[in-house]
Design a protein around this motif. Sequence first.
Motif, PDB file in Angstrom:
ATOM      1  N   LEU A 179     -29.718 -68.945  61.744  1.00  0.00           N
ATOM      2  CA  LEU A 179     -29.707 -69.544  63.077  1.00  0.00           C
ATOM      3  C   LEU A 179     -30.293 -70.950  63.063  1.00  0.00           C
ATOM      4  O   LEU A 179     -29.795 -71.857  63.742  1.00  0.00           O
ATOM      5  N   PHE A 180     -31.352 -71.138  62.289  1.00  0.00           N
ATOM      6  CA  PHE A 180     -31.982 -72.462  62.214  1.00  0.00           C
ATOM      7  C   PHE A 180     -31.004 -73.513  61.712  1.00  0.00           C
ATOM      8  O   PHE A 180     -30.851 -74.590  62.311  1.00  0.00           O
ATOM      9  N   PHE A 181     -30.298 -73.209  60.627  1.00  0.00           N
ATOM     10  CA  PHE A 181     -29.386 -74.207  60.057  1.00  0.00           C
ATOM     11  C   PHE A 181     -28.107 -74.352  60.873  1.00  0.00           C
ATOM     12  O   PHE A 181     -27.564 -75.450  60.979  1.00  0.00           O
TER      13      PHE A 181
ATOM     14  N   VAL B 161     -24.286 -76.851  54.504  1.00  0.00           N
ATOM     15  CA  VAL B 161     -24.330 -76.114  53.235  1.00  0.00           C
ATOM     16  C   VAL B 161     -25.328 -74.960  53.315  1.00  0.00           C
ATOM     17  O   VAL B 161     -25.043 -73.822  52.897  1.00  0.00           O
ATOM     18  N   MET B 162     -26.510 -75.239  53.872  1.00  0.00           N
ATOM     19  CA  MET B 162     -27.534 -74.196  53.963  1.00  0.00           C
ATOM     20  C   MET B 162     -27.123 -73.096  54.938  1.00  0.00           C
ATOM     21  O   MET B 162     -27.456 -71.916  54.731  1.00  0.00           O
TER      22      MET B 162
ATOM     23  N   GLY C 276     -25.879 -67.677  55.736  1.00  0.00           N
ATOM     24  CA  GLY C 276     -24.939 -66.778  56.393  1.00  0.00           C
ATOM     25  C   GLY C 276     -24.333 -65.772  55.430  1.00  0.00           C
ATOM     26  O   GLY C 276     -24.151 -64.597  55.767  1.00  0.00           O
ATOM     27  N   ALA C 277     -24.022 -66.218  54.215  1.00  0.00           N
ATOM     28  CA  ALA C 277     -23.482 -65.300  53.211  1.00  0.00           C
ATOM     29  C   ALA C 277     -24.506 -64.234  52.824  1.00  0.00           C
ATOM     30  O   ALA C 277     -24.177 -63.047  52.698  1.00  0.00           O
TER      31      ALA C 277
ATOM     32  N   THR D 186     -33.339 -76.986  50.553  1.00  0.00           N
ATOM     33  CA  THR D 186     -33.095 -78.001  51.574  1.00  0.00           C
ATOM     34  C   THR D 186     -33.593 -79.359  51.111  1.00  0.00           C
ATOM     35  O   THR D 186     -32.870 -80.367  51.196  1.00  0.00           O
ATOM     36  N   GLY D 187     -34.836 -79.388  50.617  1.00  0.00           N
ATOM     37  CA  GLY D 187     -35.346 -80.652  50.083  1.00  0.00           C
ATOM     38  C   GLY D 187     -34.535 -81.148  48.905  1.00  0.00           C
ATOM     39  O   GLY D 187     -34.306 -82.358  48.753  1.00  0.00           O
TER      40      GLY D 187
END
Length: 397
Positions: free
Chosen positions: A201-203, A179-180, A185-186, A152-153
């Motif tokens: 769920l967060f992203f 993207v995340m 999810g994949a 993410t960073g």
Amino acid sequence: MIWLLLLIVIVVLLGGGMWGWPLLAGLLGASSVTDKASALESIAQLMRNYDITPAEVDAALRVPAAARPVAAKRSRGDVAKTLFIYLGAIFILAGVGTYIGTFWQSMGSAMRVFTTLGVGYILLIVLVSALHEDKYPRLILPLALASVFTMTGGWFVLIHEVYPHGDNWRAAALFVFGVMAVHQGALLGKYRLTVLAFTTLFFVYGFMQVGLDMLGVPFAYIAIVLGASLFLVATALEKMPQRLLAEPALLIGTIWLNSGLFDRIAVATSADWAGVITGVCVMSAAFGLHKAGRYPRLTGLGYFIGSIMAYSGLFDLVHNTSFELVYLALSAAMLYACVVLQSRALLFTTVIAMLGFIGYFTAKHFANSLGWPITLVLMGVAFLGVGTIAIKVRRQL
């Protein structure tokens, strides 16, 4: 608009009693097991949460203690191997972090991207390898979190290096969260782990939050929509292997939902009325959970937070008016609910509300009167006597 607001409030009130809308969570409502009845209630709650049937309990009780499976002792070699793996991972992360912190300003763009995004994808490859080999289960959680954090960073670093003068942080966050979300999810579709469900769920919700904000949707409506949807997701998680996430998802979703409701009610009426109405919604939700026998911690904190909001809003409404004593009457009536529901959290806030109002009323109207405190003491003795008599009569019936 006002009719729409009233409809939403009615739906939430009904939902708390009929469908068990959960509101907040915490340890305040978790009643300790002190007697046989409490133990039976706790056992029943565990059986409902994990779909355990009485037949399975009976079968487990019939198995002799000697025949029950015993966890195999780990050899010293396994312990040493695990210890060195943890130490190696810690030193690697510490070295990478120290290098980045020390030489960040002197690095080029490519090196900055590699030390963040590149390291993140390396950790992702290690994570996938560990999942595929299924040999190091204790490393999965730290590897998953470390890869998510660094990737993410790293994506934010990449965007900043490509567009150094860009100031549209919403577009950058939308891209990174999207993207995340696809990444996690994949992985979740392949490995079905709880930590991957959490990160997904967060992203996903981060992506929707930023996307709706870019579309100009007011924050209150975003909170209501996403909070309600997360509640539905949490309800579905209760029936899945990732049920561990159900309770925190209910917590976050309902906080989201009620913050939006509070904002809309405050805009339509006032903050005092918003506190009263939202507090009643919270207590109604806690009552729904209580009747369903689900999540005692959510139930307790729902009573706690809801009563605080309701008492605070009601006091502000009746303060310095001719209806001040209504506050004392309603808080006294709530004592009956405390006894019926056997809620310590609700009893605590009700007692504090009554004592606080009596202190305020005394300071305002009977500051220098000796008869008022004596009257209060006599009333207290009378109530104690009536309560004692009522207990004795009940035992004789």
